[in-house]
Structures are given as C-alpha cells and as structure tokens.
Design a protein around this motif. Structure first.
Motif, mmCIF file in Angstrom:
data_model
loop_
_atom_site.group_PDB
_atom_site.id
_atom_site.type_symbol
_atom_site.label_atom_id
_atom_site.label_comp_id
_atom_site.label_asym_id
_atom_site.label_seq_id
_atom_site.Cartn_x
_atom_site.Cartn_y
_atom_site.Cartn_z
ATOM 1 N N ALA A 39 -1.523 4.753 -2.559
ATOM 2 C CA ALA A 39 -0.442 4.052 -2.980
ATOM 3 C C ALA A 39 -0.161 2.732 -1.805
ATOM 4 O O ALA A 39 -0.117 1.687 -2.284
ATOM 5 C CB ALA A 39 0.949 4.496 -3.133
ATOM 6 N N PRO A 40 -0.193 3.314 -0.572
ATOM 7 C CA PRO A 40 -0.080 2.037 0.411
ATOM 8 C C PRO A 40 -1.237 1.048 0.392
ATOM 9 O O PRO A 40 -0.933 -0.150 0.399
ATOM 10 C CB PRO A 40 -0.078 2.654 1.634
ATOM 11 N N GLN A 41 -2.367 1.621 0.167
ATOM 12 C CA GLN A 41 -3.312 0.621 0.180
ATOM 13 C C GLN A 41 -3.498 -0.289 -1.013
ATOM 14 O O GLN A 41 -3.937 -1.427 -1.154
ATOM 15 C CB GLN A 41 -4.992 1.238 0.238
ATOM 16 N N ALA A 42 -3.186 0.207 -2.247
ATOM 17 C CA ALA A 42 -2.943 -0.492 -3.618
ATOM 18 C C ALA A 42 -1.998 -1.607 -3.512
ATOM 19 O O ALA A 42 -1.854 -2.830 -3.538
ATOM 20 C CB ALA A 42 -2.622 0.424 -4.842
ATOM 21 N N ALA A 43 -0.878 -1.191 -2.761
ATOM 22 C CA ALA A 43 0.225 -2.218 -2.445
ATOM 23 C C ALA A 43 -0.121 -3.477 -1.562
ATOM 24 O O ALA A 43 0.127 -4.370 -1.816
ATOM 25 C CB ALA A 43 1.494 -1.244 -1.884
ATOM 26 N N LEU A 44 -1.047 -2.709 -0.363
ATOM 27 C CA LEU A 44 -1.668 -3.865 0.439
ATOM 28 C C LEU A 44 -2.177 -4.779 -0.377
ATOM 29 O O LEU A 44 -2.369 -6.033 -0.047
ATOM 30 C CB LEU A 44 -2.329 -3.302 1.513
ATOM 31 N N MET A 45 -3.351 -4.326 -1.170
ATOM 32 C CA MET A 45 -3.963 -5.213 -1.846
ATOM 33 C C MET A 45 -3.357 -6.111 -2.609
ATOM 34 O O MET A 45 -4.064 -7.383 -2.770
ATOM 35 C CB MET A 45 -5.171 -4.201 -2.548
ATOM 36 N N LEU A 46 -2.514 -5.590 -3.382
ATOM 37 C CA LEU A 46 -1.800 -6.514 -4.139
ATOM 38 C C LEU A 46 -1.112 -7.511 -3.352
ATOM 39 O O LEU A 46 -1.068 -8.810 -3.882
ATOM 40 C CB LEU A 46 -0.934 -5.871 -4.976
ATOM 41 N N ARG A 47 -0.436 -7.454 -2.318
ATOM 42 C CA ARG A 47 0.156 -8.096 -1.498
ATOM 43 C C ARG A 47 -0.793 -9.302 -0.902
ATOM 44 O O ARG A 47 -0.523 -10.434 -0.949
ATOM 45 C CB ARG A 47 0.803 -7.851 -0.211
ATOM 46 N N ARG A 48 -1.881 -8.862 -0.355
ATOM 47 C CA ARG A 48 -2.970 -9.996 0.082
ATOM 48 C C ARG A 48 -3.441 -10.720 -1.120
ATOM 49 O O ARG A 48 -3.904 -11.773 -0.769
ATOM 50 C CB ARG A 48 -4.116 -9.043 0.713
ATOM 51 N N ALA A 49 -3.550 -10.322 -1.988
ATOM 52 C CA ALA A 49 -3.915 -10.973 -3.247
ATOM 53 C C ALA A 49 -2.937 -11.852 -3.774
ATOM 54 O O ALA A 49 -3.008 -12.728 -4.833
ATOM 55 C CB ALA A 49 -4.574 -10.304 -4.432
ATOM 56 N N GLU A 50 -1.678 -11.664 -3.194
ATOM 57 C CA GLU A 50 -0.527 -12.480 -3.703
ATOM 58 C C GLU A 50 -0.174 -12.256 -5.179
ATOM 59 O O GLU A 50 -0.001 -13.156 -5.844
ATOM 60 C CB GLU A 50 -0.597 -14.053 -3.258
ATOM 61 N N ALA A 51 -0.166 -10.933 -5.517
ATOM 62 C CA ALA A 51 -0.156 -10.586 -6.874
ATOM 63 C C ALA A 51 1.024 -9.318 -7.027
ATOM 64 O O ALA A 51 0.929 -8.633 -6.112
ATOM 65 C CB ALA A 51 -1.642 -10.062 -7.441
ATOM 66 N N ALA A 52 1.976 -9.676 -7.915
ATOM 67 C CA ALA A 52 2.984 -8.733 -7.918
ATOM 68 C C ALA A 52 2.508 -7.519 -8.911
ATOM 69 O O ALA A 52 1.800 -8.020 -9.670
ATOM 70 C CB ALA A 52 4.374 -9.393 -8.614
ATOM 71 N N PRO A 53 2.834 -6.125 -8.984
ATOM 72 C CA PRO A 53 2.549 -5.216 -9.885
ATOM 73 C C PRO A 53 2.932 -5.508 -11.379
ATOM 74 O O PRO A 53 2.012 -5.652 -12.262
ATOM 75 C CB PRO A 53 3.189 -4.021 -9.451
ATOM 76 N N GLY A 54 3.838 -6.614 -11.330
ATOM 77 C CA GLY A 54 4.303 -7.054 -12.803
ATOM 78 C C GLY A 54 3.347 -8.025 -13.267
ATOM 79 O O GLY A 54 3.319 -8.393 -14.579
ATOM 80 N N ALA A 55 2.484 -8.700 -12.393
ATOM 81 C CA ALA A 55 1.302 -9.655 -12.931
ATOM 82 C C ALA A 55 0.333 -8.710 -13.481
ATOM 83 O O ALA A 55 -0.665 -9.548 -14.030
ATOM 84 C CB ALA A 55 1.155 -10.466 -11.704
ATOM 85 N N LEU A 56 0.189 -7.590 -13.300
ATOM 86 C CA LEU A 56 -1.011 -6.837 -14.014
ATOM 87 C C LEU A 56 -1.111 -6.886 -15.271
ATOM 88 O O LEU A 56 0.040 -6.792 -16.062
ATOM 89 C CB LEU A 56 -1.232 -5.321 -13.249
ATOM 90 N N SER A 57 -2.206 -6.672 -16.058
ATOM 91 C CA SER A 57 -2.252 -6.838 -17.452
ATOM 92 C C SER A 57 -2.989 -5.387 -17.896
ATOM 93 O O SER A 57 -3.064 -5.103 -19.028
ATOM 94 C CB SER A 57 -3.324 -7.893 -18.212
ATOM 95 N N GLY A 58 -3.209 -4.597 -16.941
ATOM 96 C CA GLY A 58 -3.830 -3.509 -17.092
ATOM 97 C C GLY A 58 -4.192 -2.334 -15.748
ATOM 98 O O GLY A 58 -4.367 -3.175 -14.784
ATOM 99 N N VAL A 59 -4.342 -1.084 -15.976
ATOM 100 C CA VAL A 59 -4.926 -0.396 -14.986
ATOM 101 C C VAL A 59 -6.260 0.403 -15.577
ATOM 102 O O VAL A 59 -6.154 0.925 -16.385
ATOM 103 C CB VAL A 59 -3.838 0.507 -14.563
ATOM 104 N N ALA A 60 -7.169 0.285 -14.537
ATOM 105 C CA ALA A 60 -8.446 1.142 -15.017
ATOM 106 C C ALA A 60 -8.503 2.142 -13.842
ATOM 107 O O ALA A 60 -8.503 1.793 -12.832
ATOM 108 C CB ALA A 60 -9.710 0.236 -15.027
ATOM 109 N N VAL A 61 -8.806 3.365 -14.517
ATOM 110 C CA VAL A 61 -9.040 4.369 -13.365
ATOM 111 C C VAL A 61 -9.798 5.461 -13.623
ATOM 112 O O VAL A 61 -10.436 5.736 -14.972
ATOM 113 C CB VAL A 61 -7.713 5.592 -13.453
#
Length: 187
Positions: A39-61
């Motif tokens: 979770a912390p690394q995913a949040a860091l990646m989104l922050r560095r990309a200047e993208a909020a979780p709400g801007a995501l269109s999907g999650v692949a796992v």
C-alpha cells in the motif's frame, strides 16, 4: 489509467499505464513483507505520477499461481481499491505476466518452448510448460508442482527457462546449463 500489481512471488511489481504509455513502474524484493510494503509503495507511485486514486480507470492484479498469502494480499488490496473507487478489476495469470515480454529468438537454442517456474517451498517448484504458437505463449498442460531435481531431469529439448529459477540449488543450475538445452531468462 490502470494500476497493475503483482504480488505472487517474493517480489512486488507495480505499474501505472495510461492506455498509451507506461507512466511508472517499480519492482523490488520483499521476502515476506508484502502486507507492509504494498500500500505505501502504491500510494508513493501514484503521488510521483501526480495521479489520484480517483483518476484510475481500473486495477489489474496477478491471480496466480504463486504464494497463497502473497496473492491474497495483492488481491485484497486490488479489491479494496476497486470497491472504494468503483473501478473494474482485471485478473491476470502469473505465468502470463512472466512470459508476456519474452519472444523466442531465431538461433537462440531454437527454443519455441518455455518453462515458467515459481517457488513452491520444501524443495518444490510450480512449473508451467508453454509453446510459442507464432503470436503468443500457449499453455502445454496445467501447471504442476514438482521437485526441483525433476525439472532438470526432464529437460529433453531446447527450452527458455523463466520465473524464479534462481532458487534452484547451484548444482542443479550447473546440470541444466550442462545439457545445453536451457536458456535462462533473468527474473
């Protein structure tokens, strides 16, 4: 924008793709600390990309095979994110993730076969055999759990070995290389 995550092994891979290009990616070894680091690394990646979780269109796992606990952590995180932000969730088989970037090369052992490996513990490995059909890797039977020694013993034709092969004992790796029938793709 899709957030992709793979927690099937003793490493975690995250990627952020906007549909045209890769925006960010990060892979690191975690051992057994998936739940602490994901979770912390995913949040860091989104922050560095200047993208909020709400801007995501999907999650692949990654959906396996792999470590039960590690997969459960990745799937739980992906499902929580998908539910919180009303996102579609896409399951991707672990062996497909491993094999997608690999292509058989002319003259490279003549290998149009691949053997994808994941550690299963207690001297065992999850082995998936694949054949190149001209466009992609197709499964040649279901994955099997076998002893490491059986994998080396059963190499009969040129094969591209990928995944977590580095966990095999050094004497087995030497034996595989001595056959001249195995080309190892770095994990």
């Amino acid at each position: 924008m899709i957030l992709a995550l793979d927690t099937a092994t003793r490493q975690i891979s995250l990627a952020l793709h906007d549909g045209r290009r890769l925006l960010a990616e990060h892979t690191w070894r975690v051992g057994l600390t998936h739940s602490v680091e994901l979770a912390p690394q995913a949040a860091l990646m989104l922050r560095r990309a200047e993208a909020a979780p709400g801007a995501l269109s999907g999650v692949a796992v990654a959906i396996g095979p792999g470590s039960y606990t590690a997969l459960r952590i990745g799937l739980g995180f992906a499902k929580g994110l998908a539910l919180a932000y009303n996102l579609p969730m896409y399951g991707v088989p672990t062996f497909e993730i491993i094999l997608r970037p690999l292509r058989p090369e002319a003259g490279l052992l003549g290998a149009d076969r691949a053997l994808a490996l994941l550690q299963a513990g207690r001297g065992r490995v999850i082995a998936g055999a694949f054949v190149w059909d001209g466009r992609e890797w197709a499964a040649d039977g279901p994955p099997r759990v076998v002893e490491w020694a059986a994998v080396a013993h059963n190499l009969r034709e040129p094969v591209l070995v990928c995944g977590e092969w580095e966990a095999a004992a050094p004497e087995l790796l030497r034996a595989w290389r001595a056959t001249g029938r195995a080309l190892f793709e770095t994990p």
